[in-house]
Motif scaffolding. Structure first.
Motif, PDB file in Angstrom:
ATOM      1  N   TYR A 176       0.937  -1.341   0.054  1.00  0.00           N
ATOM      2  CA  TYR A 176      -0.063   0.052   0.010  1.00  0.00           C
ATOM      3  C   TYR A 176       1.057   1.146  -0.133  1.00  0.00           C
ATOM      4  N   HIS A 231       1.560   4.209  -3.006  1.00  0.00           N
ATOM      5  CA  HIS A 231       1.583   5.790  -2.804  1.00  0.00           C
ATOM      6  C   HIS A 231       2.829   6.402  -2.932  1.00  0.00           C
ATOM      7  N   ARG A 267       4.554   6.088  -6.341  1.00  0.00           N
ATOM      8  CA  ARG A 267       3.850   6.939  -7.314  1.00  0.00           C
ATOM      9  C   ARG A 267       3.914   8.403  -7.347  1.00  0.00           C
ATOM     10  N   ARG A 286       4.472  10.874 -10.491  1.00  0.00           N
ATOM     11  CA  ARG A 286       3.301  11.830 -10.788  1.00  0.00           C
ATOM     12  C   ARG A 286       3.992  13.271 -11.170  1.00  0.00           C
ATOM     13  N   ALA A 287       4.840  13.466 -10.146  1.00  0.00           N
ATOM     14  CA  ALA A 287       5.402  14.841 -10.308  1.00  0.00           C
ATOM     15  C   ALA A 287       6.574  15.104 -11.578  1.00  0.00           C
ATOM     16  N   GLY A 291       4.200  14.830 -14.730  1.00  0.00           N
ATOM     17  CA  GLY A 291       3.468  16.037 -14.795  1.00  0.00           C
ATOM     18  C   GLY A 291       4.284  17.353 -15.227  1.00  0.00           C
ATOM     19  N   PHE A 292       5.239  17.564 -14.565  1.00  0.00           N
ATOM     20  CA  PHE A 292       6.130  18.666 -14.644  1.00  0.00           C
ATOM     21  C   PHE A 292       6.692  18.616 -15.929  1.00  0.00           C
ATOM     22  N   GLU A 332       4.336  19.694 -18.424  1.00  0.00           N
ATOM     23  CA  GLU A 332       4.060  21.196 -18.271  1.00  0.00           C
ATOM     24  C   GLU A 332       5.029  21.837 -19.306  1.00  0.00           C
ATOM     25  N   ASN A 388       0.657  16.933  -1.022  1.00  0.00           N
ATOM     26  CA  ASN A 388       1.626  16.762  -1.737  1.00  0.00           C
ATOM     27  C   ASN A 388       1.905  17.820  -2.376  1.00  0.00           C
ATOM     28  N   ASP A 413       3.821  18.757  -4.871  1.00  0.00           N
ATOM     29  CA  ASP A 413       3.915  18.480  -6.494  1.00  0.00           C
ATOM     30  C   ASP A 413       2.468  18.474  -6.966  1.00  0.00           C
ATOM     31  N   ASP A 414       1.916  17.544  -6.527  1.00  0.00           N
ATOM     32  CA  ASP A 414       0.257  17.190  -6.662  1.00  0.00           C
ATOM     33  C   ASP A 414      -0.179  18.645  -6.694  1.00  0.00           C
ATOM     34  N   GLU A 440       0.863  21.646  -7.003  1.00  0.00           N
ATOM     35  CA  GLU A 440       1.522  22.543  -8.126  1.00  0.00           C
ATOM     36  C   GLU A 440       0.516  22.171  -9.527  1.00  0.00           C
ATOM     37  N   LEU A 441       0.787  21.063  -9.847  1.00  0.00           N
ATOM     38  CA  LEU A 441      -0.053  20.091 -10.992  1.00  0.00           C
ATOM     39  C   LEU A 441      -1.310  20.572 -11.074  1.00  0.00           C
ATOM     40  N   ARG A 461      -1.891  24.103 -12.366  1.00  0.00           N
ATOM     41  CA  ARG A 461      -1.777  24.335 -13.603  1.00  0.00           C
ATOM     42  C   ARG A 461      -2.857  23.716 -14.303  1.00  0.00           C
ATOM     43  N   LYS A 480      -5.194  26.165 -16.706  1.00  0.00           N
ATOM     44  CA  LYS A 480      -5.632  26.004 -17.740  1.00  0.00           C
ATOM     45  C   LYS A 480      -7.076  25.857 -18.134  1.00  0.00           C
ATOM     46  N   ASN A 517      -5.136  10.449   0.476  1.00  0.00           N
ATOM     47  CA  ASN A 517      -3.739   9.972   1.156  1.00  0.00           C
ATOM     48  C   ASN A 517      -3.327  11.215   1.812  1.00  0.00           C
ATOM     49  N   ILE A 533      -5.127   7.313  -6.715  1.00  0.00           N
ATOM     50  CA  ILE A 533      -4.141   6.718  -7.525  1.00  0.00           C
ATOM     51  C   ILE A 533      -4.552   5.854  -8.589  1.00  0.00           C
ATOM     52  N   GLU A 535      -7.963   1.114  -5.511  1.00  0.00           N
ATOM     53  CA  GLU A 535      -7.377   1.606  -4.301  1.00  0.00           C
ATOM     54  C   GLU A 535      -8.708   1.236  -3.247  1.00  0.00           C
ATOM     55  N   ASP A 560      -9.302   2.489  -0.405  1.00  0.00           N
ATOM     56  CA  ASP A 560      -9.927   3.724   0.360  1.00  0.00           C
ATOM     57  C   ASP A 560     -11.200   4.008  -0.617  1.00  0.00           C
ATOM     58  N   LYS A 567      -5.317  10.785  -9.985  1.00  0.00           N
ATOM     59  CA  LYS A 567      -4.200  11.800 -10.235  1.00  0.00           C
ATOM     60  C   LYS A 567      -3.418  11.456 -11.100  1.00  0.00           C
TER      61      LYS A 567
END
Lengths: 523, 136
Positions: free
Chosen positions: A312, A316, A319, A323-324, A327-328, A331, B10, B12-13, B15-16, B19, B23, B66, B95, B99, B101, B116
């Motif tokens: 688990y 998390h 990943r 993702r970062a 994603g970036f 971008e 998070n 980064d999440d 920030e994304l 974005r 958009k 999470n 995710i 999952e 949850d 995500k």
């Protein structure tokens, strides 16, 4: 009461064959007692019969002697006197025997000859001697012997009388009066002897009858006692055996149910005792084995739980950075289009592709570990239908390709439907992927007989693989092809192998490079 | 204007997501809370936000499952228990579809879910669906 206990101990510790033969021996003892008593009784009765017979001879001889003497008195014939002497020899012989046997240390030869002179049959004499010596004190015999003794006294008188008469007659002519006196005397002696003779034999008769009833009583009592004793011992032994066997049985069923509480109380050293002790050892071992099993089980469950939690957080925490990155990078591609040259854009695309591969890898890894923890159900599964659906989906995801698909009619399997679905998906996805280069791709799914078992097979005419590396096929992440031509993480076949193994089956493959491959599996 | 509350920890999440919002032209509608406790305080107008009262302008909550400390599902539960926010649309961020949850969330009254990273197109659809335009 120590003594009986040690006997009990000794008997219980006999081995089972010994116990059984003990019981047999006890019954033999009964028979032996009967036989012994019988023999004893017969012996004695025979001897007393001999005495009665002997008495008969005695009284006949005595009467004969008296007759001869009377005749001699009148006839003066020496021959009559000799006959008288001869006849008298019988009671005298018996007398000799009696006297000898009444001594503390008799000369048995003298006694024997005495009885022989008494006219008794040689085969009876030994018994007669024995009876007198052994049982002389018994009342009946004592009384009879008494009569005999008294008779012997009269015989002695007769003897004297005879001698006197003989002397008188041979020396002269006795007068008539004298002869009459002689006769009277002899007749008196004779008359006295008769009741004594009767008394002797009737006493012996009484004694024999008495002995008969005593023997009967004794036989009944002794055999009953020995019989009862044997039965008791037999009963005790068998009860002891049954009790021990029962305890053993009870203990066994309890241990089988997991209850180790009953302590076996078997003390004897026979086979059952040994069995009980071995059984106890086994129970103890089983108990500790069970404890070990429970421990291992708990450990495994705990490990499983940890693994679950680990997966688990892996999914998390691994990943999130992916993702970062992805994603970036996207971008950057979007926002810096004008600033980036082609190489920069490609670099970013590579980054994205790499992260997506990594995401796929994480998913695959998780699925692989998840698989072995799922619960397994076994039912009838229509694999033909499943395969059709899978091929249908492959077609719809990839409409430009034309692939020929052939399947045998009606195929079912016994297995877990979800797991079989996954296995088939992977096998067909592979077949689909590796026939990418073939313009006329063909995929086959059917049932065949291989190595004496029925096996499913999926055949394709794609790029195949080098059989030399077949061992790597089903290992996770091992790929036999270039990732560029045939992308994949190399987890698919490892999944298939694990699923088939879970079903208790086998999976293997054969291939020829550029000709195609066949994957077989049993369930 | 602020009608979407994003509860995500998070960076980064976050920030994304910004974005994506950008958009979609919805950046101004977004407020971010970094943990469940802070989010609930804001929604219910308590704690540090006592003076501002209930955040009645929020029409959509994006909830990451999470979260540190108070778990995402617990936040969901409290939102559903409070009568002010009982009917508030909650879209969970997850995710994967498998999952655990998420699966439990279905039984606890989530309105929808997004995988995500938040795809801008999908999010716009969701926004239009759940947020009624404020009549001027």
């Amino acid at each position: 009461m120590r003594f009986p206990f040690s006997i009990r101990r000794a008997v219980l510790d006999l081995s089972i064959p010994q116990k059984l033969s003990l019981m047999a021996w006890l019954f033999c003892l009964v028979v032996f007692c009967l036989l012994a008593l019988n023999y004893f009784g017969m012996d004695i009765l025979s001897s007393s019969r001999a005495y009665v017979g002997g008495e008969g001879l005695w009284s006949k001889a005595q009467k004969e002697a008296v007759l001869r003497l009377e005749r001699y008195i009148w006839s003066h014939d020496e021959r009559e006197y000799q006959a008288y002497l001869e006849a008298l020899g019988v009671p005298l012989g018996d007398h000799q025997a009696r006297l000898e046997l009444e001594k503390p240390r008799p000369n048995f030869t003298i006694a024997w000859t005495g009885f022989q002179r008494g006219g008794n049959h040689p085969k009876d004499i030994a018994g007669m001697i024995h009876l007198l010596r052994r049982f002389g004190k018994v009342s009946y015999i004592r009384r009879a012997v008494d009569f005999w003794r008294q008779g012997d006294m009269y015989i002695a008188q007769l003897q004297n009388m005879g001698e006197l008469i003989h002397r008188e007659i041979t020396s002269g002519h006795p007068s008539l009066k004298t002869l009459e006196t002689f006769l009277k005397a002899v007749q008196e002696i004779n008359a006295s002897l008769t009741p004594l003779e009767n008394a002797f034999s009737s006493t012996l008769g009484e004694g024999a009858r008495w002995l008969k009833s005593v023997l009967l009583m004794t036989m009944i009592v002794v055999t009953s006692a020995v019989f009862a004793g044997s039965l008791l011992v037999a009963f005790l032994i068998s009860r002891h055996l049954c009790r021990e066997i029962d305890q053993l049985r009870l203990s066994a069923s309890r241990v089988a149910a997991g209850d180790y509480s009953l302590a076996l109380d078997v003390e004897s050293k026979d086979e059952i005792g040994d069995l009980a002790r071995s059984f106890q050892q086994m129970a103890v071992q089983r108990q500790s084995a069970e404890r070990l099993k429970d421990e291992l089980y708990a450990n495994a469950a705990a490990a499983n739980q940890e693994l679950e939690a680990f997966s688990y957080s892996v999914s998390h925490d691994l990943r999130a950075p992916l993702r970062a990155i992805d994603g970036f990078s996207r971008e950057l591609l979007e926002n810096c289009e004008s600033v980036l040259d082609d190489r920069g854009k490609n670099d970013l695309r590579r980054i994205r592709a790499a992260t997506q591969r990594m995401a796929q890898l994480i998913d695959d890894l998780l699925e692989l570990s998840h698989l072995s923890r799922r619960e397994f159900v076994r039912q009838t599964v229509d694999v033909r239908r499943q395969a059709e659906d899978i091929v249908q989906k492959l077609r719809s995801n990839d409409p430009e390709r034309s692939v020929e698909y052939v399947a045998a009619s009606a195929m079912t399997a016994q297995g877990d439907p979800r797991l079989l679905q996954i296995a088939l998906e992977n096998l067909f996805a592979n077949a689909w992927k590796f026939t990418r280069m073939k313009p006329s791709a063909k995929i086959e799914f059917g049932l065949t007989r291989q190595h004496d078992v029925n096996a499913f097979f999926i055949r394709d005419n794609g790029v195949g693989f080098n059989m030399a590396y077949a061992a790597k096929l089903f290992k996770p992440f091992q790929r036999l092809h270039d990732g560029k031509d045939f992308p994949g993480t190399g987890i698919g076949l490892a999944l298939v192998e694990r699923i088939i193994r879970r079903h208790g089956g086998r999976v293997w493959a054969e291939a020829e490079e550029n000709k195609g491959a066949v994957f077989y599996f049993t369930l | 204007m602020i009608d979407v509350l994003l509860i995500e920890d998070n960076d980064d999440d976050i920030e994304l997501s910004r974005r994506s919002f950008e958009k979609a032209g919805l950046l101004a509608h977004l407020r971010v809370a970094r943990d469940g406790e802070d989010a609930l305080d804001y929604l219910f107008g308590r704690g540090a936000y006592a003076s501002q009262g209930v955040a009645s302008s929020i029409q959509l909550v994006l909830l990451d499952l999470n979260l540190p400390q108070m778990p995402g599902l617990e936040v969901l539960r409290q939102i559903r228990m409070n009568k002010e926010t009982r009917a508030l649309p909650v879209v969970v961020l997850t995710i994967s579809r498998q999952e655990p949850d998420l699966l439990q969330g279905f039984t606890m009254g989530i309105s929808d879910y997004l995988i995500k990273p938040i795809d801008q197109g999908r999010f716009s659809k969701m926004y239009k669906k759940y947020v009624k335009a404020v009549s001027a």
